[in-house]
Design an enzyme around this catalytic site. Structure first.
Site, PDB file in Angstrom:
ATOM      1  N   SER A 146       0.621  -1.447  -0.362  1.00  7.30           N
ATOM      2  CA  SER A 146      -0.045  -0.047   0.078  1.00  7.30           C
ATOM      3  C   SER A 146       0.405   1.444  -0.037  1.00  7.30           C
ATOM      4  O   SER A 146       1.725   1.598  -1.025  1.00  7.30           O
ATOM      5  CB  SER A 146      -0.778   0.113   0.978  1.00  7.30           C
ATOM      6  OG  SER A 146      -2.043   0.701   0.802  1.00  7.30           O
ATOM      7  N   ASP A 222     -10.211  -5.193  -3.282  1.00 13.30           N
ATOM      8  CA  ASP A 222      -9.475  -5.130  -1.727  1.00 13.30           C
ATOM      9  C   ASP A 222     -10.122  -3.913  -1.702  1.00 13.30           C
ATOM     10  O   ASP A 222     -10.508  -2.887  -2.505  1.00 13.30           O
ATOM     11  CB  ASP A 222      -7.968  -3.881  -2.209  1.00 13.30           C
ATOM     12  CG  ASP A 222      -7.398  -3.361  -1.431  1.00 13.30           C
ATOM     13  OD1 ASP A 222      -7.579  -2.597  -1.050  1.00 13.30           O
ATOM     14  OD2 ASP A 222      -6.227  -3.421  -2.049  1.00 13.30           O
ATOM     15  N   HIS A 255      -7.448  -5.800   1.797  1.00 14.43           N
ATOM     16  CA  HIS A 255      -6.126  -5.287   1.096  1.00 14.43           C
ATOM     17  C   HIS A 255      -5.097  -5.569   2.624  1.00 14.43           C
ATOM     18  O   HIS A 255      -4.252  -5.322   2.731  1.00 14.43           O
ATOM     19  CB  HIS A 255      -6.627  -3.509   2.114  1.00 14.43           C
ATOM     20  CG  HIS A 255      -5.411  -2.848   1.452  1.00 14.43           C
ATOM     21  ND1 HIS A 255      -5.329  -2.610   0.278  1.00 14.43           N
ATOM     22  CD2 HIS A 255      -4.657  -1.927   2.105  1.00 14.43           C
ATOM     23  CE1 HIS A 255      -3.636  -1.556   0.026  1.00 14.43           C
ATOM     24  NE2 HIS A 255      -4.123  -1.276   1.584  1.00 14.43           N
TER      25      HIS A 255
HETATM   26  N1  LIG Z   1      -9.168   2.635   8.078  1.00 12.47           N
HETATM   27  C1  LIG Z   1      -7.401   2.328   8.697  1.00 12.47           C
HETATM   28  C2  LIG Z   1      -6.604   2.263   7.701  1.00 12.47           C
HETATM   29  C3  LIG Z   1      -5.410   2.172   8.420  1.00 12.47           C
HETATM   30  C4  LIG Z   1      -4.933   0.966   7.194  1.00 12.47           C
HETATM   31  O1  LIG Z   1      -5.941  -0.154   6.402  1.00 12.47           O
HETATM   32  N2  LIG Z   1      -3.414   0.355   6.849  1.00 12.47           N
HETATM   33  C5  LIG Z   1      -3.174  -0.669   6.133  1.00 12.47           C
HETATM   34  C6  LIG Z   1      -1.918   0.041   5.405  1.00 12.47           C
HETATM   35  S1  LIG Z   1      -3.177   1.151   4.337  1.00 12.47           S
HETATM   36  C7  LIG Z   1      -1.911   1.426   3.081  1.00 12.47           C
HETATM   37  O2  LIG Z   1      -1.021   2.131   3.207  1.00 12.47           O
HETATM   38  C8  LIG Z   1      -2.436  -1.319   6.467  1.00 12.47           C
HETATM   39  O3  LIG Z   1      -1.864  -1.896   6.263  1.00 12.47           O
HETATM   40  N3  LIG Z   1      -2.850  -1.391   8.263  1.00 12.47           N
HETATM   41  C9  LIG Z   1      -2.430  -2.486   9.390  1.00 12.47           C
HETATM   42  C10 LIG Z   1      -2.409  -4.295   9.506  1.00 12.47           C
HETATM   43  O4  LIG Z   1      -2.261  -4.880  10.371  1.00 12.47           O
HETATM   44  O5  LIG Z   1      -3.683  -3.850   8.659  1.00 12.47           O
HETATM   45  C11 LIG Z   1      -7.508   1.781  10.361  1.00 12.47           C
HETATM   46  O6  LIG Z   1      -6.835   2.715  10.568  1.00 12.47           O
HETATM   47  O7  LIG Z   1      -7.060   0.911  10.407  1.00 12.47           O
END
Ligand SMILES: N[C@@H](CCC(=O)N[C@@H](CSC=O)C(=O)NCC(=O)O)C(=O)O
Length: 277
Positions: A146, A222, A255
């Protein structure tokens, strides 16, 4: 530099390191995984850049990265995603400020004092890692997820001799054209869009394609695909520029780290094949 945690995994060790970063002006943590093969001599090294809200821990704990790294004999370095701590500017949103450094050098106040994640990774951390761990400097690659996929693509395209191989999970592929990128680039770089180009993979690949074969995995379910990730724009630019790449659309995947961990071994294998071709 201080090792604050050592955790055994798949015969190797995850070391969590704390150090005072000159580039960022704050203490930082990162994790390095040394596979069992590192006991016998230098091993190739992959840099994994994480996404919004992450630290080194997300991929180490949920990405199945140590299993893949031990299986293919790679060291892994997982930096944090921004400077952090008291005195470091932040934002109410999860997509700007702490946890959202976007792997760039900010030019705008108040961000410009600490937000320099690109040179932190390519210069300061690079020196620290190669001075401290048995990694083969000539065999390094970069990948990420991401926002970290954006970081991996841009740092590879700008430093192809340092990061010889590149792959990405669901990267932000054309940040100048999506809400996450527009918000971050406006804050960090200012409103002159000409200054954003240096950090936009879809633009960079048109200007300076690399000799590597870039692997990208993208889940079709995603939640950020249509609005934020825009892989089609990168794909068009890569095709026009003659950049070798494979974009795999993975049916039903989202995602999350369930998606990343599913294809982690494929990515590490891809780097191994390219680095030892
Ligand atoms: N609303 C969510 C958004 C944060 C999120 O989805 N982060 C992803 C990466 S998105 C793009 O860079 C992520 O990897 N999160 C960590 C995980 O362990 O899944 C929120 O605030 O949670």
């Amino acid at each position: 530099m201080k090792t604050v945690q050592t955790i055994k995994s798949h015969g190797g060790q995850v070391r969590v390191i704390e150090h005072d970063s000159e580039t960022l002006g704050v203490p930082m943590q990162f994790a390095a995984y040394l596979p069992p093969q590192a006991e016998k001599g230098p091993v190739p090294c992959l840099w994994y850049l994480s996404g919004l809200t992450c630290t080194w821990a997300n991929v180490m704990e949920k990405g199945e990265i140590t299993r893949a790294a031990a299986g293919h004999g790679f060291a892994i370095v997982a930096p944090d995603t921004s400077p952090r701590g008291e005195g470091v500017p932040d934002d109410e949103g999860y997509d700007l400020g702490q946890g959202a450094g976007f792997y760039l050098t900010a030019t705008q106040a108040p961000w410009s004092k600490h937000y320099r994640m690109d040179s932190y990774i390519t210069d300061e951390l690079q020196t620290l890692v190669t001075d401290s761990f048995p990694v083969a400097e000539a065999r390094q690659g970069i990948f990420g997820h991401s926002m970290g996929g954006h970081g991996a693509l841009t740092l590879h395209l700008k430093n192809p001799d340092l990061y010889k191989t590149c792959s990405a999970f669901a990267p932000i592929s054309a940040p100048s054209q999506c809400p996450w990128g527009e918000k971050a680039f406006t804050a960090y770089l200012g409103s002159d869009r000409a200054r954003w180009a240096d950090y936009d993979a879809a633009i960079l690949v048109g200007r300076q394609p690399s000799q590597a074969h870039i692997l990208i995995d993208q889940g079709t379910d995603d939640q950020f695909l249509a609005e934020q990730l825009l892989h089609g724009i990168f794909e068009d630019a890569a095709r026009t520029a003659g950049q070798a790449y494979t974009l795999r659309r993975q049916p039903g995947y989202d995602h999350s780290y369930y998606f990343i961990s599913t294809f982690m071994d494929d990515h590490v294998r891809h780097h191994r094949q390219e680095l030892f071709a």
